[in-house]
Every structure is written in structure tokens, then in C-alpha cells.
Design an enzyme around this catalytic site. Sequence first.
Site, PDB file in Angstrom:
ATOM      1  N   LYS A   5       0.598  -1.324   0.146  1.00 24.11           N
ATOM      2  CA  LYS A   5       0.181  -0.101  -0.463  1.00 24.11           C
ATOM      3  C   LYS A   5       0.790   1.844   0.030  1.00 24.11           C
ATOM      4  CE  LYS A   5       0.383   1.059   4.892  1.00 24.11           C
ATOM      5  NZ  LYS A   5       1.452   2.688   5.412  1.00 24.11           N
ATOM      6  N   GLY A  56       6.834   1.308   5.858  1.00 22.61           N
ATOM      7  CA  GLY A  56       5.626   1.810   5.306  1.00 22.61           C
ATOM      8  C   GLY A  56       4.336   1.535   3.857  1.00 22.61           C
ATOM      9  N   LEU A  57       5.244   0.332   3.764  1.00 21.99           N
ATOM     10  CA  LEU A  57       4.833  -0.463   2.255  1.00 21.99           C
ATOM     11  C   LEU A  57       2.721  -1.483   2.775  1.00 21.99           C
ATOM     12  CD1 LEU A  57       7.334  -0.210   0.000  1.00 21.99           C
ATOM     13  CD2 LEU A  57       5.195   1.623  -0.053  1.00 21.99           C
ATOM     14  N   GLY A  73       3.331  -6.400   6.017  1.00 24.81           N
ATOM     15  CA  GLY A  73       3.109  -7.311   7.452  1.00 24.81           C
ATOM     16  C   GLY A  73       1.659  -6.926   7.417  1.00 24.81           C
ATOM     17  N   ASP A 108      -2.999  -1.350  10.174  1.00 26.26           N
ATOM     18  CA  ASP A 108      -3.515  -1.239   9.447  1.00 26.26           C
ATOM     19  C   ASP A 108      -3.679  -2.171   8.532  1.00 26.26           C
ATOM     20  OD1 ASP A 108      -2.178   1.445   8.788  1.00 26.26           O
ATOM     21  OD2 ASP A 108       0.003   1.185   7.730  1.00 26.26           O
TER      22      ASP A 108
HETATM   23  O1  C5P Z   1      -1.046  -1.434  15.442  1.00 29.45           O
HETATM   24  P1  C5P Z   1       0.228  -1.337  15.014  1.00 29.45           P
HETATM   25  O2  C5P Z   1       0.873  -3.203  15.346  1.00 29.45           O
HETATM   26  O3  C5P Z   1       0.337  -1.241  13.580  1.00 29.45           O
HETATM   27  O4  C5P Z   1       1.258  -0.070  15.475  1.00 29.45           O
HETATM   28  C1  C5P Z   1       2.486  -0.550  16.153  1.00 29.45           C
HETATM   29  C2  C5P Z   1       2.861   0.419  16.591  1.00 29.45           C
HETATM   30  O5  C5P Z   1       2.433   2.244  16.242  1.00 29.45           O
HETATM   31  C3  C5P Z   1       1.646   1.257  17.978  1.00 29.45           C
HETATM   32  O6  C5P Z   1       2.317   0.033  19.403  1.00 29.45           O
HETATM   33  C4  C5P Z   1       1.808   2.289  18.081  1.00 29.45           C
HETATM   34  O7  C5P Z   1       3.185   2.565  18.696  1.00 29.45           O
HETATM   35  C5  C5P Z   1       1.859   3.022  16.445  1.00 29.45           C
HETATM   36  N1  C5P Z   1       0.390   3.779  16.000  1.00 29.45           N
HETATM   37  C6  C5P Z   1      -0.279   4.315  16.593  1.00 29.45           C
HETATM   38  N2  C5P Z   1      -1.521   5.109  16.210  1.00 29.45           N
HETATM   39  C7  C5P Z   1      -2.390   4.358  15.065  1.00 29.45           C
HETATM   40  C8  C5P Z   1      -1.354   3.458  14.964  1.00 29.45           C
HETATM   41  C9  C5P Z   1       0.388   2.595  15.391  1.00 29.45           C
HETATM   42  O8  C5P Z   1      -0.122   4.699  17.889  1.00 29.45           O
HETATM   43  N3  C5P Z   1      -3.237   4.731  15.004  1.00 29.45           N
END
Ligand code: C5P
Length: 292
Positions: free
Chosen positions: A6, A95-96, A99, A133
Site C-alpha cells: 500500500k 511503510g508499504l 505485514g 493498518d
Molecule cells: O497497530 P500496529 O501494531 O501496527 O501499531 C504499531 C505501533 O504504532 C503501535 O504500538 C503504536 O505505537 C503506533 N501506532 C499509533 N497509532 C496508530 C497506529 C500505530 O500510535 N494509529
Amino acid sequence: MFSPAKVNLLLAVTGRRPDGFHELISLVSPVSFGDELEISLVDAEGGLDFSCADPSVPAGDENLVVKAARAFLEVTGSRQGLSIRLDKRIPLEAGLGGGSGNAATTLLLLNALFAEPLSPKDLGRLAAELGSDCPLFLERAPVVMRGRGEVIERLPAPLIAQLTRRELAIFKPSIGISTPWAYQQLARDKAYANAASVEAKVNRWKAGARSLESLMENSFEAPIFRKFPAFPLLFADIRSALGLSCLVSGSGSGCLVLLEDPGQVDPLRALVESAFGSAGFFEVCRIYSDAF
Ligand code: C5P
């Protein structure tokens, strides 16, 4: 099944929530470049066998494909054995969405193989638990995402059709950027975007009163540019030599450039290689939707 990468064409982080996550507004889209995921049903109670030729992809329970498959089996109460093979091409820490996209694609593929036991709403809930994501990838089309990523707005078909005509280059240097690091920088600086003005911009774009290029912004560029000055230097070169719009995707280190004609690919690749070296990643692809 194709498991797309993405790009975030707009990523505005608008504030921090009491639960530690951040609120965002993002125009985000799958692209025609990605991984390939295969799942076959093996003997009942045969366990879960995951394989990926790329040694940098974790193969254990921390892998998001494995997590997604286990979550699906648990929710549906199944003990079906699965064999999963991932052909990895999307770079990590880019950032793509490599995972997250694999996890959402696992849910979609399993739901199809099991004759759709879960509704789109169930899938959305499961995807949001796997990662912020993940839900966006269930649509397999450009969307606007909000909340911490779990609120997905579908776009009208003519707008999607228009977006899928856009060609872009995606590239990254050999260094990766960790998402938690990028969010920590924003939280430290309290450098948040103004939600009302971003929403107004998105509405004008949806109404055809703003170009896609003029929508492009990413809240993570400030901390990334500060730590890695090669990014703003390269973007300035691309703008002055080719007049093209550049943006960091997600929390980096992947970037995107919207192309206007195929003749721009070679000079762009040369600029990227001179800034990032030839060990980086560079691909030309399109905005992707299953429907077009
Ligand atoms: O949800 P995910 O595991 O991808 O998020 C990884 C880290 O990115 C989270 O632990 C958080 O620190 C940060 N994050 C955030 N706000 C979001 C998405 C991610 O603070 N909307």
C-alpha cells in the site's frame, strides 16, 4: 492470492488518544506490486505450516500471517490443518504495509476457502486486532481511513477508476524506519495536523476541486527529514529535475512519486540511486483495485 503493498497518498496524524494510539486521516491505496500468498487445506488437525524463502521474514508465531490464521481458526472454532506459503517481495520497515497486507489477505483467503463463515464486519474487527493498518487491506481498493485505522470509508467507483489510472514509482533506501519510533517523535513534538483542515482538503479533492498531488502530505516527514536529510535533498532534486510530487509512505522509509509519463522512470531511478545507492528498492506500479 495477490497480497498488495500500500501507499499513503495523504497521512495526517491528528492527535494522540488516551489508549496511546494516534488518530489519523489517510487516503491510502493498494498498489499493483506485492507479495503472493498461497494457502492449502491439509489433514484436519494437521497444525499450521508456514514457509517463506526470505530469511528476514519471521517464521514463528510473531509472523502476522500466522497470527491472522490462528485468529481466524479460533473465531470460527476450526481445527483445520493449513499449509501457508508466502512469496515475499515487499520490503520490511518501509511503510508499504507488507505485514499488515499479508495478514488481511490471509483472512480474506481463509474466509473464501471456508465458504465465508465471517461477515465483512467480523473480518474488519479481526483485522483491527491484528494491526492498525490491516483493515484497509480488506477493501482491495483505495479508501480513506480514520480512527487508529479501523474506520474505513469506501470511495465512489468513478473516483476509484480515476485513481487506478495513476502510475507511480515506489522506492526506499536500504535503511528501514520503525513505526513505533516514528510515532514517538510525533508524540514528543506534539506536531499534529489539524483534523478540520485536512477533512476540508479531502472533501475538496473528492468533489474534483483539488488535484491528487495537492492532497499529498505526511505528518511523519518532519521527524524523518530531521533524522535523515538525504530524503528532503532527494525530493528537492526530483521536484526540480522532473517536476514530480514525492511523499514518504506511512512511517517510511518507503517513498512514492506520482508519474506523469513513462519517460520519467529512468531519470527518476538515476536520481534515487545517486541519493540512496543501488542497494535500495525501486519499483514502478499502479494504484490498484480489484474492481478495475
Ligand atoms: O497497530 P500496529 O501494531 O501496527 O501499531 C504499531 C505501533 O504504532 C503501535 O504500538 C503504536 O505505537 C503506533 N501506532 C499509533 N497509532 C496508530 C497506529 C500505530 O500510535 N494509529
